[in-house]
Design a protein around this motif. Sequence first.
Motif, PDB file in Angstrom:
ATOM      1  N   MET A 187       0.878  -1.425   0.175  1.00 52.51           N
ATOM      2  CA  MET A 187       0.064  -0.119   0.056  1.00 52.51           C
ATOM      3  C   MET A 187       1.083   1.472   0.060  1.00 52.51           C
ATOM      4  O   MET A 187       1.920   1.289   0.583  1.00 52.51           O
ATOM      5  CB  MET A 187      -0.887   0.272   1.212  1.00 52.51           C
ATOM      6  CG  MET A 187      -1.812  -1.257   1.362  1.00 52.51           C
ATOM      7  SD  MET A 187      -3.058  -1.115  -0.105  1.00 52.51           S
ATOM      8  CE  MET A 187      -2.579  -2.476  -0.778  1.00 52.51           C
ATOM      9  N   SER A 188       0.429   2.114  -0.752  1.00 55.37           N
ATOM     10  CA  SER A 188       1.157   3.436  -0.837  1.00 55.37           C
ATOM     11  C   SER A 188       1.388   4.385   0.596  1.00 55.37           C
ATOM     12  O   SER A 188       2.589   4.668   0.764  1.00 55.37           O
ATOM     13  CB  SER A 188       0.475   4.433  -1.753  1.00 55.37           C
ATOM     14  OG  SER A 188      -0.532   4.944  -1.163  1.00 55.37           O
TER      15      SER A 188
ATOM     16  N   HIS B 103      -9.232  -2.380   3.420  1.00 50.97           N
ATOM     17  CA  HIS B 103      -8.831  -1.969   2.108  1.00 50.97           C
ATOM     18  C   HIS B 103      -8.653  -3.014   1.056  1.00 50.97           C
ATOM     19  O   HIS B 103      -8.394  -4.307   1.587  1.00 50.97           O
ATOM     20  CB  HIS B 103      -7.610  -1.132   1.748  1.00 50.97           C
ATOM     21  CG  HIS B 103      -6.461  -1.820   2.459  1.00 50.97           C
ATOM     22  ND1 HIS B 103      -5.796  -2.833   1.709  1.00 50.97           N
ATOM     23  CD2 HIS B 103      -5.774  -1.792   3.744  1.00 50.97           C
ATOM     24  CE1 HIS B 103      -4.785  -3.096   2.361  1.00 50.97           C
ATOM     25  NE2 HIS B 103      -4.593  -2.599   3.569  1.00 50.97           N
TER      26      HIS B 103
ATOM     27  N   GLY C 171      -5.948  -0.660  -2.572  1.00 49.38           N
ATOM     28  CA  GLY C 171      -6.047   0.318  -1.614  1.00 49.38           C
ATOM     29  C   GLY C 171      -7.241   1.026  -1.421  1.00 49.38           C
ATOM     30  O   GLY C 171      -7.504   2.016  -0.719  1.00 49.38           O
TER      31      GLY C 171
ATOM     32  N   ASN D 113      -7.384  -9.228   5.475  1.00 49.57           N
ATOM     33  CA  ASN D 113      -6.173  -8.347   5.412  1.00 49.57           C
ATOM     34  C   ASN D 113      -5.126  -8.965   6.563  1.00 49.57           C
ATOM     35  O   ASN D 113      -3.767  -9.272   6.139  1.00 49.57           O
ATOM     36  CB  ASN D 113      -6.103  -6.973   5.290  1.00 49.57           C
ATOM     37  CG  ASN D 113      -6.755  -6.434   4.341  1.00 49.57           C
ATOM     38  OD1 ASN D 113      -6.906  -7.048   3.047  1.00 49.57           O
ATOM     39  ND2 ASN D 113      -7.056  -5.162   4.305  1.00 49.57           N
TER      40      ASN D 113
END
Length: 131
Positions: free
Chosen positions: A12-13, A38, A42, A60
């Motif tokens: 993820m960024s 997410h 994302g 997740n």
Amino acid sequence: MAISKEAKSLGMSWEKEYGYSQAVKVDNTIYVSGQVSHDDKGNIVGLQNMELQMRQAYANVEKVLAQYGATMDSIVDEILFVTDMDAAFAARVKCRQEVFSGNPVLASTIVQVQRLAFPELMVEIRCICKL
């Protein structure tokens, strides 16, 4: 003496932007950062739906644990941060047996908070696991 740490990512960024790992393993303990709802790109899943967000957050958690060869049964302690306690209790009761393949044996804490990292989020789940 330096501690040996094995960090994992979900790509993820915000991991790099905020500066953290999704999980860190030290010896036989895995510390899982708060997981939210997410998808792999994302995008927030389950807007305004506590149950869907909780299921995605647990999915997740499961993805992160799999990177270490661990499962949901490895969880010994969890903390759920939620924005609506009543909705969270109802969602947890509905998904507990599916998420943990039966009745989980773990320590669990649930805390209501005013807001999470992104305003759309309703739940964040942090875990400690043993291998």
